[in-house]
Design a protein around this motif. Structure first.
Motif, PDB file in Angstrom:
ATOM      1  N   LEU A  42       0.843  -1.194   0.000  1.00 54.92           N
ATOM      2  CA  LEU A  42       0.000   0.000   0.000  1.00 54.92           C
ATOM      3  C   LEU A  42       0.879   1.245   0.000  1.00 54.92           C
ATOM      4  N   LEU A  43       0.678   2.106  -1.008  1.00 55.78           N
ATOM      5  CA  LEU A  43       1.414   3.366  -1.049  1.00 55.78           C
ATOM      6  C   LEU A  43       0.610   4.513  -0.479  1.00 55.78           C
ATOM      7  N   LYS A  44      -0.689   4.554  -0.802  1.00 53.61           N
ATOM      8  CA  LYS A  44      -1.504   5.690  -0.371  1.00 53.61           C
ATOM      9  C   LYS A  44      -2.987   5.339  -0.495  1.00 53.61           C
ATOM     10  N   THR A  45      -3.777   5.811   0.446  1.00 54.57           N
ATOM     11  CA  THR A  45      -5.234   5.767   0.342  1.00 54.57           C
ATOM     12  C   THR A  45      -5.730   7.201   0.277  1.00 54.57           C
ATOM     13  N   VAL A  46      -6.590   7.494  -0.698  1.00 55.27           N
ATOM     14  CA  VAL A  46      -7.018   8.867  -0.948  1.00 55.27           C
ATOM     15  C   VAL A  46      -8.538   8.956  -0.893  1.00 55.27           C
ATOM     16  N   ASN A  47      -9.044   9.906  -0.111  1.00 53.28           N
ATOM     17  CA  ASN A  47     -10.460  10.236  -0.132  1.00 53.28           C
ATOM     18  C   ASN A  47     -10.700  11.266  -1.232  1.00 53.28           C
ATOM     19  N   LEU A  48     -11.638  10.988  -2.105  1.00 57.68           N
ATOM     20  CA  LEU A  48     -11.909  11.897  -3.219  1.00 57.68           C
ATOM     21  C   LEU A  48     -13.119  12.764  -2.884  1.00 57.68           C
ATOM     22  N   ASN A  49     -12.957  14.066  -3.054  1.00 57.69           N
ATOM     23  CA  ASN A  49     -14.048  15.010  -2.829  1.00 57.69           C
ATOM     24  C   ASN A  49     -14.556  15.481  -4.183  1.00 57.69           C
ATOM     25  N   HIS A  50     -15.730  14.983  -4.562  1.00 57.06           N
ATOM     26  CA  HIS A  50     -16.262  15.323  -5.885  1.00 57.06           C
ATOM     27  C   HIS A  50     -16.962  16.687  -5.910  1.00 57.06           C
TER      28      HIS A  50
END
Length: 228
Positions: free
Chosen positions: A200-208
């Motif tokens: 795992l390199l990164k987990t990203v929350n996306l804000n649409h």
């Protein structure tokens, strides 16, 4: 809905999953990203129970039902879409009355209602991808795993696939989306996980809402940091 703890998997002495940890939350679209060979398909197979781990665990809700749409779907070319659906419903031991209703409903969901009696050998690549999603919906699973659902589709087909994925989410499905097309994932996913060499390199929350996340830049940055 799913928790993966310290997933480790070797193939022929090569470690393809290296202590991978992540969670998939109920009701979200969870994007699985990484370069070729990152371990994305192996992760999917582990979740589906098709591949045994060398160590680690996958914890699922006890009664969870999973539907799977593979990257390269194959259906018997001399069956119609309607017959294909009934065939897979029979494998799942869905009662005939329910199987017929689900077949009609889900072919309509994926936009194949008018093509349901056409032989699969006459289907385009995009139509085959839609049929794969329809069969994944049989049994009304809470979790859908869509492996490269836009693979081989033209621009219009990709737009239609994205609309369909968002529609499925609105209907209450949880979706794991594996795709190498960053723009497609960015436009539909709630969260994404970037992996490389099984880590795992990164987990990203996306804000649409505000469009502040540039997934391509984050992806490049994550891989750049891994390779530096």
């Amino acid at each position: 809905m799913i928790t993966c703890n310290n997933l480790v998997k070797y193939y022929d002495g090569t470690k393809v999953l290296d202590g991978l940890n992540f969670q998939v939350k109920e009701g979200e679209i969870f994007g699985l990203l990484g370069p070729n060979g990152a371990g994305k398909t192996t992760t999917i197979k582990v979740i589906l129970g098709l591949t045994e781990l060398d160590s680690g665990e996958v914890i699922k809700n006890s009664d969870i039902h999973i539907g799977y749409s593979p990257e390269t779907p194959y259906f018997h070319p001399f069956l119609s879409a309607y017959e294909v659906m009934l065939f897979y419903a029979k494998i799942q031991k869905i009662p005939m009355e329910d199987a017929i209703k689900q077949t009609v409903d889900f072919l309509k969901t994926v936009g194949l209602e008018s093509e349901m009696h056409k032989k699969v050998k006459k289907f385009s690549k995009g139509m085959l991808q839609r049929l794969a999603v329809a069969q994944a919906l049989l049994g009304e699973p809470e979790l859908l795993i869509l492996d490269e659902p836009s693979s081989g589709l033209d621009a219009l087909g990709r737009v239609e696939m994205k609309k369909m994925i968002l529609k499925l989410k609105r209907e209450g499905r949880t979706i794991i989306l594996n795709s190498h097309i960053l723009a497609d994932v960015e436009s539909v996913a709630d969260r994404v996980m970037i992996i490389h060499k099984g880590r795992l390199l990164k987990t990203v929350n996306l804000n649409h809402d505000d469009g502040s996340i540039n997934l391509e830049a984050l992806f490049t940055e994550a891989l750049g940091g891994e390779n530096s």
